[in-house]
Scaffold this active site. Structure first.
Site, mmCIF file in Angstrom:
data_model
loop_
_atom_site.group_PDB
_atom_site.id
_atom_site.type_symbol
_atom_site.label_atom_id
_atom_site.label_comp_id
_atom_site.label_asym_id
_atom_site.label_seq_id
_atom_site.Cartn_x
_atom_site.Cartn_y
_atom_site.Cartn_z
ATOM 1 N N GLU A 177 0.820 -1.218 0.000
ATOM 2 C CA GLU A 177 0.000 0.000 0.000
ATOM 3 C C GLU A 177 0.857 1.272 0.000
ATOM 4 O O GLU A 177 1.255 1.762 1.053
ATOM 5 C CB GLU A 177 -0.923 0.012 1.232
ATOM 6 C CG GLU A 177 -1.799 1.256 1.319
ATOM 7 C CD GLU A 177 -2.772 1.244 2.497
ATOM 8 O OE1 GLU A 177 -2.717 0.325 3.330
ATOM 9 O OE2 GLU A 177 -3.579 2.189 2.586
ATOM 10 N N LYS A 219 -2.481 -2.007 -3.164
ATOM 11 C CA LYS A 219 -3.533 -1.152 -2.595
ATOM 12 C C LYS A 219 -3.115 0.308 -2.794
ATOM 13 O O LYS A 219 -2.476 0.909 -1.936
ATOM 14 C CB LYS A 219 -3.708 -1.477 -1.108
ATOM 15 C CG LYS A 219 -4.696 -0.578 -0.380
ATOM 16 C CD LYS A 219 -5.164 -1.174 0.929
ATOM 17 C CE LYS A 219 -5.999 -0.173 1.714
ATOM 18 N NZ LYS A 219 -6.676 -0.773 2.869
ATOM 19 N N GLY A 262 -8.984 6.768 1.149
ATOM 20 C CA GLY A 262 -8.167 7.980 1.269
ATOM 21 C C GLY A 262 -8.880 9.213 1.762
ATOM 22 O O GLY A 262 -8.426 10.333 1.500
ATOM 23 N N GLY A 263 -10.028 9.041 2.420
ATOM 24 C CA GLY A 263 -10.740 10.209 2.921
ATOM 25 C C GLY A 263 -11.856 10.658 1.979
ATOM 26 O O GLY A 263 -12.563 11.617 2.265
#
Ligand code: 13P
Length: 344
Positions: A177, A219, A262-263
């Site tokens: 990731e 990821k 990621g928000g």
């Protein structure tokens, strides 16, 4: 290295119509999430929340695997059923976050290096006794004035590759990731350039350490303009630039790509995944494209629950619906109206 086992696990993690539930928040991060809905960060509350998530009937229909935190893999629900056991009952593969967090990178203000390699070989052996089949390690790349530095990208790529090699040696599939953060005001072009450079460096390091691409899952973050950029990126633009980036960087042997959110908010993370999977059909892409969301799956669930025992069933419904919509998006079969059906 048992490449047959690794390949089989990796393919199961990204199986058609399924994705991964990331619920591996460290204790401080879990605390932030709980506090956002007025719940105190105690062990009992963390257990209650994670028992809510993993006890959702039908979750295994849409979720192939869940990533746990060190504390969670050792705990169980209030009825005394260990969390790993609860997952096995639903055919959900057990994953574990094995990095120990992102620390300041020496001599590089504003940049981070993810730690956790010391003693990792021994920790992996212990996690296998709990039934773990895959692992996660998150590196963060910050975009800013003059950032990221090559030093930051290379150090993080090297650590990711050493982690991935240790996982494969142990028969565990590494989720690799490299997250390019959305903080700041940079454009989608800048995000694209940094993500391409980061992923190229990561795959070069993976290759150098002997990591087999067919036994891993990538990821990545999606390619989009930063949170404070003047113009938010359109869904089509995010999907196209993200696919372009993946095509320039990811070897065909990698079985699947499971994005982080990621928000991005709930539906914001579902839509580009769906568009990418629609585009993928014409592009004949070699990898499955799915999700490994934490916030975009958990946020509406947490908001519904808010620590109230009487809201557990309602919160589980919300989680199941979000998982279902993302699972549909992983096949390009999500439609906007489905969001309204959820509200109804
Ligand atoms: P988000 O989906 O909230 O970005 O988290 C994914 C994750 O696992 C972060 O490491």
């Amino acid at each position: 290295m048992d490449i047959d086992l690794l390949g089989k696990t990796a393919r199961a993690m990204v199986a058609a119509g399924q994705g991964i539930l990331a619920m591996d928040e460290s204790t401080p991060t879990c605390g932030k999430r709980l506090q956002s809905v007025g719940v105190e960060n105690t062990e009992a509350n963390r257990i209650a929340y994670r028992a809510l998530l993993l006890g959702t009937p039908g979750l295994g229909d849409y979720i192939s695997g869940a990533i746990l935190y060190d504390e969670t893999i050792r705990q169980g629900n209030p009825d005394g059923i260990p969390f790993p056991e609860l997952m096995k009952q639903q055919d959900i593969l057990i994953g574990i976050k094995v990095d120990t967090g992102a620390k300041d990178l020496a001599l590089h203000g504003g940049e981070k290096i993810t730690e956790g390699l010391d003693g990792l070989r021994e920790r992996l052996e212990e996690y296998k006794t709990f039934g773990a089949r895959f692992c996660k390690w998150r590196a963060v790349i910050t975009i800013g004035k003059g950032l990221p530095s090559r030093a930051c990208i290379e150090a993080n790529a090297h650590a990711l590759a050493r982690y991935a090699a240790l996982c494969q040696e142990a028969g565990l599939v590494p989720i690799v990731e490299p997250e390019v953060l959305l903080d700041g005001d940079h454009s989608i072009d800048t995000c694209y350039q940094v993500t391409v450079e980061t992923q190229r460096t990561v795959f070069e390091q993976l290759y150098r350490q002997g990591v087999r691409f067919e036994g891993m899952v990538l990821k990545p973050s999606m390619v989009l303009a930063a949170k404070d950029h003047a113009r938010p990126s359109a869904i089509q633009e995010v999907a196209e630039r993200t696919l372009e980036c993946l095509q320039q960087t990811v070897p065909a042997a990698v079985p699947g790509i499971a994005f982080l959110s990621g928000g991005q908010t709930d539906a914001q993370a579902t839509r580009p995944l769906n568009t990418m999977n629609r585009l993928a059909q014409d592009l004949r892409l070699p990898w499955r494209l799915t999700f490994s969301y934490a916030r975009a799956l958990q946020h509406p669930t947490l908001e519904t629950w808010r620590g109230e025992p009487g809201k557990v069933e309602a919160a589980r419904k919300v989680l199941l619906q979000r998982a279902r919509l993302n699972a549909l998006a992983s096949k390009g079969e999500y439609r906007e109206e489905m969001e309204q059906q959820q509200a109804a």
